[in-house]
Each structure stands twice: as C-alpha cells, then as structure tokens.
Design a protein around this motif. Structure first.
Motif: not given
Length: 617
Positions: A44-51, A107-111, A147-150
């Motif tokens: 089960t994959k958790i993806r993170f995309i960002g800076g 992906a199951a969850l993407v941040f 999920v959007f993270l700020y």
C-alpha cells in the motif's frame, strides 16, 4: 470576498481544537487500505510530492515521521513510501510530474505540499496546477485519497497575525474546497504558537523556511489529529470512488494533461547524445549536447511547454523557437549552480492555443554564460501541457514493441545450445500446434518480463500454437512465500499451466524454496518449468555489483542451474547476457529504467528479445 471572509474566520477560531485541519471528506479509503494490508500484506503506497520541506529532514523530517507513525498505527501492514518531492519546485512542475511520479504508482494516499514554493505565483496559475494534480491523480485511481499540507515561511506570519491565510494557502484552499480534499495547515499551527510568544520562529526554522528538528516535531504535532481520526474513525469504512469527473474546474485550463514528455520522442541532430548518465536521481538518464546549432525538435498540441534540465557548473543556456518564430534565449544557467548540480524547470511558452499543433525547436546557445565552465545542456524531460505524439505508439502491440526495439541496439547473442533441455513438451507444442498456457510466477521483475510481451514474438515464430500467458506475481516476493500455506494453488495450480516460468530478483538466493514450489506443483500437475536468473534491480544487488558473464561457483546462478538439472527444469541464465548488453549499449543503466529497480519499455524489450532469440525454432 466570501472566501477571504471564511478563511479569516477559520483562523480566528484558533482557540478551538484542531482548527488547523479542515476535514471535508477525510481519507477513509486510504486508512481502510492500511487496515486491509495488515491481513493481506498487500503493498500500500503513500506518495509525497512537494518541495524541500517534504524532500528533506532525514529521519527527523515529517515525511519519515509520518511513515513511522503509520507503521506503528497499522502494525504488520506493508506500507511503501514513495518520495516525489524536489526542493525548490512548486505545483507548476508538480502538475507535469504527477503523471509519472504519482498516478502510475497506485497510491492509496497522496500528500501534496507546495504552499511555500508556490509563493509569489499568480492565483490563476496556482489553481490551474493544483487542480491539474488532483484531477490527474483521480483520472488514474479515483479511490486514492489526497491531503493538502500547508507549511510556513517566516513571511507568512504577517498574514496570520492579521487573521488571514497567506495568498498561496488561500489558492490551495479553493481547490481543496471544490474537490472535498482534507487540508492540514501545519503552518497555522506553528504561527499560533509563534504569535503567542511560545516559540521564537528562529527555533522553528533558523533560515526562515526549513524546519529544525524541533520544527518538524511541531509539524508532526499538527498532523497528530489526522492520524488519530484516521485510525479511530476511517479505518473501518468501505472505500468509495471520488466523484470528480462532473465537477466543474475552477481554472479554465487545469493542468490535468501536463506530462513529462520523454526527450527521445523528439528528433535530434548529430551533437545530441541520448541515454547518458545523470548526476541527479530525478533523471535516470539525460540527453547531452554542447554543440551550438544542433537542434532538437518536436511537436505537441496544447497550451504550454517547458524544459526540465539538469544544471551545474558547466551548464549553458538554451535557445528556442516556437511555431516558426524567431529564436529566443532561455537563461538556464544561474549563480546557484556554480558549485552544485540540481534539476531546473523553466517554461518556454504559456497561453498557446490548445487546439493547435505547435512546433518547438531547441538548441544550445553558443555564448558560454558568465561563471560557467562550459555550455553543456543536459535535458531530462520536455514539459508539455497537452498531447504529444509518441513515435513508438501503434494500435497493434506487436508492431509497437517492434518499433521500439528497432530504435535500440539489437542483441547479438546466439541461441544457447541447451536452451530446450527439459522443455520438450513446450518445444513440441510450439512447433506442432495446440494451446500453450504459460504462468509467470515471481515478483515485480517477472511482471516486467511479462510486460515485454515476449509471447507475441513466440506467437509469430510459432503460428500453429495458441499462446496464453498469465502473470501471477506479488511485488518483492519469491518462493519462500509461495511455498507456504498452499499458495501454489491460487498462484499456479488454478491456471493449470503447460509452462511455468519462475524468476525475479526476490528469491533471496534460496534455491531450496524454489525446489519446494516445483515439487508442490508437480504433486498435482506436470507442466514444463523454466527457471530464469535475475535481470534488473538496484546496482547494489549482488547479481549486478558482483556480476560476471559466466556464473561463479556456488553463486545463486550456479545453484539455480544445478537445481534445474536435478528437478528436470528448463534453465535460462539471462543475467550474463543481459548485463553485457547494458555495458555494451553506449548508454547508461538508467536508459532502461523507470525507477532505480524496475525496467521501462526499453528494459522490457531487453528481456523480451532475449526470450525471443533464445527460443527461436
């Protein structure tokens, strides 16, 4: 105005618990999959995309701590992290990268974390790229939760002090509200403590942006209610699709069709060299040119285009022309790459007519930039927001793989003298006709072998025979797992194969486990069995790091051959031929890879054509 009022009101309610989280639809699909994985062990994959805030932090970063928390909350689940963050990049590049870095990963969850790096962007541009990310993810997997993270930079404090959200957070929130996406404002959580005098901002982020260890701990404190709610309220719910296709977009041109187009889809003059080694893990290979005037040309239909390059101390600038216009200069080299190398994305044109086909030409600028040691251009991808023609695309799959292989250096080895040993029934059925049911057992690498469509080349060579392949695999899994709990029944026996192929890189050198699977199968059925040695994998793996063309004594390859003889199985030592081909290709290993372990389409054909050549009539 209504949105700004709502945003101000949200922050004004800071005294209420968890006010920095807007739950909306929540993430029940992801947490349900985490729970299920505890039983099934399904990856089960958790993806993170960002800076850089997502990319960095090491073991103390919020990304690493998030994975630690989820693995503690869902002990026994097989949770896989995929880090697609790149420092210094915003959602514009993120929209292009979503297709390759997120939505193909199941992906199951993407941040998604771009609130800081989108700073200074125009509202219409930020909304278009954030919408593009959401719509692209759900176009492939509409049960993936987002999920959007700020996060926060020091210059955001003035907005929070005035009871407002920073502009980029407002833009992101509009997208989150439109699509029912949970958002966690970790920055607001930190700002509340800072403005209350509980925490000097320098203790949170010494440089005003990147969190210290204490800063990342605060981010995790802000995320804690999300994990608690996920485990207590969402884990037991049934997954449901996100109904988004009929949702009107906020942007007139959401970047849902943005792609990182392979540069090899373009036509290049002499002077450009494809498939060269990259100094960044973000590019598995690059196209390199330092010859002024050597052109690289392509066409696309869409609204914008850019380049994604690797710049460093010897980098040059780029000249480009669009739709027959004059040459323009793109300053790709900058002062930040004088002593280091990094990925660099730049637009060439925006606001093009999306209904028209556009012609783009690139070339190396002749003048060497001030402070640079050269004028080398290293191109990782072409950025296209629209449709680009794939020169290898064909309606017929066999024609497609033939076109792809025709553009590659061909294999030159001859069929091995003992290639049909212990495969008499398979050989006869191929030659004389009938059905040949093939089951391919192993891990994701046996999946790559299947993806080569090698059986189509066999079908062409043996037209009397009807070949039916069946992939039966599980990522990172070898016969140590298949031999337990009668797993050969659902993975092999239910298909009643005529030929069972066992391979992959996840056998843990355990030939006795393979023997156990062979014997369990033969207790009930009697297919031919073909054993394959390893191809692909990470360069640190022994079959690559300690490679020899012929297997050294007492290595896995040698013991697998011995096992094949003892159990009367076919055997194909692909490792020696395969890696020699890579070494002789004139390109880097990454030219054949889609990630640091698995093959891409070219890699598939290196495998498939070996099986074609070795089992010719």
């Amino acid at each position: 105005m209504r949105f700004i009022f709502v945003a101000s009101l949200l922050f004004a309610l800071a005294s209420q618990a968890q006010d920095h989280i807007v739950w909306r639809g929540g993430c029940p699909n992801a947490f349900a999959r985490f729970t299920k994985s505890q039983e099934t062990k399904e990856y089960t994959k958790i993806r993170f995309i960002g800076g850089s805030i997502t990319e960095g932090g090491g073991a103390n970063g919020y990304r690493a701590l998030t994975m630690k928390r989820l693995r503690e909350d869902f002990a026994g689940a097989t949770l896989a992290e995929n880090n697609a963050a790149i420092g210094g990049t915003g959602s514009w590049l993120g929209a292009f990268r979503t297709g390759s870095d997120i939505y193909d990963a199941d992906a199951a969850l993407v941040f998604v974390e771009f609130a800081v790096n989108d700073g200074g962007g125009q509202e219409e541009d930020v909304i278009a790229s954030m919408e593009g990310i959401v719509r692209r993810i759900w176009s492939r997997r509409d049960t993936a939760d987002i999920v959007f993270l700020y996060t926060i930079a020091k210059n955001h404090l003035d907005s929070y002090k005035d009871g407002k959200l920073p502009p980029t957070v407002q833009f992101h929130e509009k997208v989150a509200e439109r699509y029912g996406i949970t958002s966690v404002n970790m920055g607001a959580f930190v700002a509340k403590k800072t403005l209350a005098g509980e925490l000097p901002f320098e203790d949170f982020a010494a440089d005003g942006v990147h969190p210290t260890e204490k800063g990342y701990a605060l981010y995790m404190e802000a995320l804690a209610p999300f994990f608690e709610k996920g485990k207590s309220e969402w884990a037991g719910l049934e997954p449901a699709k996100h109904e988004w296709r009929n949702t009107a977009s906020l942007s007139p041109a959401p970047m849902e069709k943005a792609i990182c187009m392979p540069y090899e889809w373009a036509k290049a003059d002499a002077g450009w060299t494809f498939g060269q080694q990259s100094a960044s893990e973000r590019f598995y290979h690059v196209a390199v040119c330092d010859t002024p005037g050597a052109e690289l040309a392509f066409t696309f239909k869409g609204s914008q285009v850019g380049v994604f390059t690797l710049i460093g101390p010897d980098s040059g600038n780029i000249e480009y022309a669009i739709d027959g216009g004059g040459w323009q200069l793109l300053k790709d080299f900058d002062r930040y790459c004088v002593n280091s190398t990094r990925p660099h994305a730049r637009p060439l044109a925006k606001g093009l007519d999306p209904a028209q086909e556009h012609a783009v030409k690139l070339r190396v600028a002749e003048a060497i930039p001030e402070q640079s040691k050269g004028r080398t251009v290293r191109l990782g991808f072409l950025l296209v927001d629209g449709d680009a023609p794939n020169p290898y695309a064909r309606a017929d799959k066999l024609e497609q793989i033939d076109a792809l292989y025709a553009a590659m250096k061909p294999h030159t080895f001859a069929p091995l003298p003992d290639r049909w040993k212990n495969l008499d029934k398979t050989r006869q059925r191929l030659a004389d006709g009938g059905d040949l049911k093939i089951v391919m057992l192993g891990d994701s690498i046996i999946g790559d072998t299947y993806s080569s469509h090698y059986w189509l080349t066999w079908q062409r060579m043996y037209p009397k025979c009807k070949i039916t392949p069946q992939l039966s695999n599980r990522g990172s899994t070898g016969c140590r797992w298949y031999k337990e709990e009668n797993r050969v029944e659902p993975y092999v026996l239910q298909y009643n194969p005529d030929l069972l192929i066992i391979g992959g890189i996840s056998q843990s050198d355990d030939t006795e486990a393979i023997r156990a699977v062979i014997r369990q199968v033969r207790e009930k059925q009697n297919p031919d069995i073909l054993l394959l040695t390893q191809v692909f994998g990470a360069t640190r793996d022994k079959h690559i790091s300690q490679w020899t063309f012929d297997p050294a004594p007492d290595t896995y390859r040698a013991r697998l051959r011995q096992l094949a003889d003892e159990e009367k199985c076919g055997f194909f030592d692909m490792t020696g031929i395969w890696w020699q081909y890579i070494l002789d290709s004139g390109t880097c290993y990454g030219w054949f890879m889609r990630d640091y372990v698995h093959a891409n389409e070219r890699g598939f054909q290196t495998i498939g054509r070996m099986l074609e050549i070795n089992y010719r009539p």
